[in-house]
Design an enzyme around this catalytic site. Structure first.
Site, short mmCIF file in Angstrom:
data_model
loop_
_atom_site.label_atom_id
_atom_site.label_comp_id
_atom_site.label_asym_id
_atom_site.label_seq_id
_atom_site.Cartn_x
_atom_site.Cartn_y
_atom_site.Cartn_z
N GLY A 16 0.81 -1.21 0.00
CA GLY A 16 0.00 0.00 0.00
C GLY A 16 0.85 1.26 0.00
CD GLU A 35 9.51 -1.34 5.65
OE1 GLU A 35 8.32 -1.05 5.39
OE2 GLU A 35 9.83 -2.08 6.60
CB THR A 42 3.26 -8.47 5.36
OG1 THR A 42 3.51 -7.76 6.58
CG2 THR A 42 2.81 -9.88 5.68
CB CYS A 43 2.44 -8.68 0.18
SG CYS A 43 2.09 -9.50 -1.38
CB CYS A 48 1.10 -12.77 -0.96
SG CYS A 48 0.28 -11.52 0.02
CE LYS A 51 0.00 -17.75 -0.23
NZ LYS A 51 -0.94 -16.99 0.54
N GLY A 178 -7.57 -21.65 12.24
CA GLY A 178 -8.32 -22.28 11.14
C GLY A 178 -8.56 -21.31 10.01
CE1 TYR A 180 -7.78 -15.65 2.27
CE2 TYR A 180 -8.77 -14.96 4.34
CZ TYR A 180 -8.75 -14.95 2.95
OH TYR A 180 -9.67 -14.23 2.27
CB ALA A 182 -4.12 -22.12 10.35
CD GLU A 184 -2.90 -19.26 2.01
OE1 GLU A 184 -3.64 -18.84 1.12
OE2 GLU A 184 -2.01 -18.56 2.53
CG HIS A 439 -15.22 -28.70 -24.35
ND1 HIS A 439 -15.64 -29.26 -23.16
CD2 HIS A 439 -14.95 -29.73 -25.19
CE1 HIS A 439 -15.62 -30.58 -23.28
NE2 HIS A 439 -15.21 -30.90 -24.50
#
Ligand code: NDP
Length: 462
Positions: A16, A35, A42-43, A48, A51, A178, A180, A182, A184, A439
């Site tokens: 952000g 910073e 974090t991301c 993210c 991960k 329980g 996201y 945990a 993942e 298809h």
């Protein structure tokens, strides 16, 4: 404005903050950003991005096993955790450099320092030991894993932050939570060969998702060998003489594992920043309180992303940043739209979802149609993997508007992104019906479920 060093000072170099700094600088504003840890936030650094890389890593054993049905003989595979960690580090260092460069390339100034508010227009840069002034200040300091001080032995536990960089892959892990993270990480560790137990206090994992998906994912995770204990919490964690950890669960059961990971939510980073001193209003949970335009109770101080505790998702923080720019610098007040946010859980199989769950739709609409398909994805016909894909559309019976779309299966996250568009546009089931299928794909089910599987009228299934 000329009296200040900067037009905008951004505190926090995550998704952000960097977006806001970069775009404001590109508009010709005098911008600085601080910073204290690593650009990317974090991301990029411990969320993210790494991960998802670990999710890919953990999927290979299934790919190797599935290959046999397609005629491949794969020699016995082995996995080296330090290689994965090192390669992940290289990739996030690359992204970190890009984040910083993007701000500087647009003409902004990027500091490596903790920043603290001194007054509504002054920021003290700790690493530089000096104070700078700015007309507008944006706080985008994000959040961190919620600690669990009530748990005796919590000091032996790790959080997602540490999980990425463990010196050694544990033989056995217990993950509490329980949500996201945990779910993942339970799949990641299991895929990498770790004996994994998920402990969740509620009735079913992923409380904010459609019940069908929750139950089906639970079943599939258990079938893979992940142990899931619901209605349970840990009572204490103790170190054993051989360096392992004993965990006593409510109900009396004891587990012995090498690591205990807590994933019980995240809290905003608002401490020791001078916020109280300058009078920025905080909620009871410590989050910065903002109005619909992300403005705090002080006119020139704004906040976006996880520090505001609205919706804790990277794309939401970025969207809030763009709206902030419109409002603060383009004379075009724009409130971020938090309605109908598509989201994915990178579990195995994956969840992709947008809009209302069946249960939520039933609470709000008197007649709901549910279209549901459960089938074996084509890839698993030859692989022989006994895993089904689930797709579900929740439709308002009176207007035919599609209220929710829920997918469990390969590429569900990719599909959720695309489904976000028709649901955001308020399209109807008839629009889905007259869309030609692609298809052979799994996604074609979304436009070929012509008859409702069941209807729910005034809360009753008919
Ligand atoms: P979540 O809010 O998703 O889940 C927290 C979990 O911890 C819930 O299951 C909650 O139970 C449980 N919990 C809370 N307090 C306790 C307690 N004291 N004891 C035991 N269990 C407890 O948080 P996460 O930490 O998983 O993730 C944080 C946020 O990060 C998410 O909300 C999400 O927005 C974001 N994120 C997004 C990802 C993605 O987009 N794929 C990936 C990872 C994170 P209960 O359900 O009963 O409240």
């Amino acid at each position: 404005m000329a009296g200040y060093d900067y037009d905008l000072f951004v505190i926090g170099g995550g998704s952000g903050g960097v977006r806001a700094a970069r775009v404001a600088a590109a508009l010709g504003k005098r911008v600085a950003i601080a910073e204290e840890y690593r650009y990317g936030g974090t991301c990029v650094i411990r969320g993210c991005v790494p991960k998802k890389l670990y999710v890919y890593a953990s999927q290979f054993p299934e790919h190797f096993a599935d290959a046999a049905g397609y005629g491949w003989t794969v020699p016995e595979a082995s996995f080296d955790w330090p290689t994965l960690v090192a390669n992940k580090d290289k990739e996030i260092a690359r992204l970190e450099a890009i984040y910083k460069r993007n701000v500087e390339g647009a003409g902004g100034e990027a500091f490596h320092s903790r920043a603290m508010l001194v007054d509504p227009h002054s920021v003290y840069l700790v690493a530089e030991d000096r104070t700078v002034s700015a007309d507008q200040i944006l706080i985008a300091t994000g959040g961190r894993p919620a600690p669990h001080p009530a748990l005796s032995g919590h000091e032996y536990c790790i959080f997602s932050n540490e999980a990425f960089d463990l010196k050694q892959l544990p033989k056995a892990i217990m993950i509490e939570g329980g949500g996201y993270i945990a779910v993942e990480f339970a799949n990641i560790f299991h895929g990498l060969g770790v004996d994994t137990t998920l402990v969740y206090r509620g009735q079913e994992i992923l409380s904010r998702f459609d019940m069908d998906l929750r139950r089906s994912l639970h079943e599939m995770m258990e079938k893979k060998g992940i142990k899931i204990l619901c209605h349970a919490v840990s009572e204490w964690v103790r170190k054993t003489p051989d360096g392992r950890l004993d965990v006593l669960l409510s109900g009396g059961r004891t587990l012995t594992v090498d690591q205990v990971m807590l994933a019980i939510g995240r809290i905003p980073n608002t401490e020791n920043m001078g916020l109280e001193g300058v009078g920025v209003e905080l909620s009871k949970t410590g989050a910065i309180v903002v109005d619909q335009y992300s403005r705090t109770n002080l006119d020139n101080i704004w906040a976006i992303g996880d520090v505001t505790h609205r919706v804790q998702l990277t794309p939401v923080a970025i969207h809030e940043a763009m709206c902030f720019i419109e409002t603060a610098f383009k004379n075009n007040p724009t409130a971020p739209d938090h309605d109908t946010i598509p989201t994915a859980v990178f579990s195995q199989p994956e969840i992709g979802t947008v809009g209302l769950s069946e249960d939520d739709a039933i609470k709000r609409y008197s007649e709901v149609e549910v279209y549901r398909a459960s089938f074996r994805p084509m890839r698993h016909t030859l692989s022989g993997r006994d895993e089904k894909m689930l797709m579900k559309l929740v439709v308002d019976g009176s207007t035919r508007k599609v209220l929710g779309a829920h997918i469990l299966g390969p590429d569900a996250g990719e599909m959720a992104q695309l489904l976000g568009i028709p649901l955001k546009a308020g399209l109807t089931k008839d629009d889905f019906d007259r869309t030609m299928a692609v298809h052979p794909t799994a996604a074609e089910e979304l436009v070929t479920m012509y008859k409702p599987t069941y209807r729910v009228k005034n809360g009753e299934r008919v």
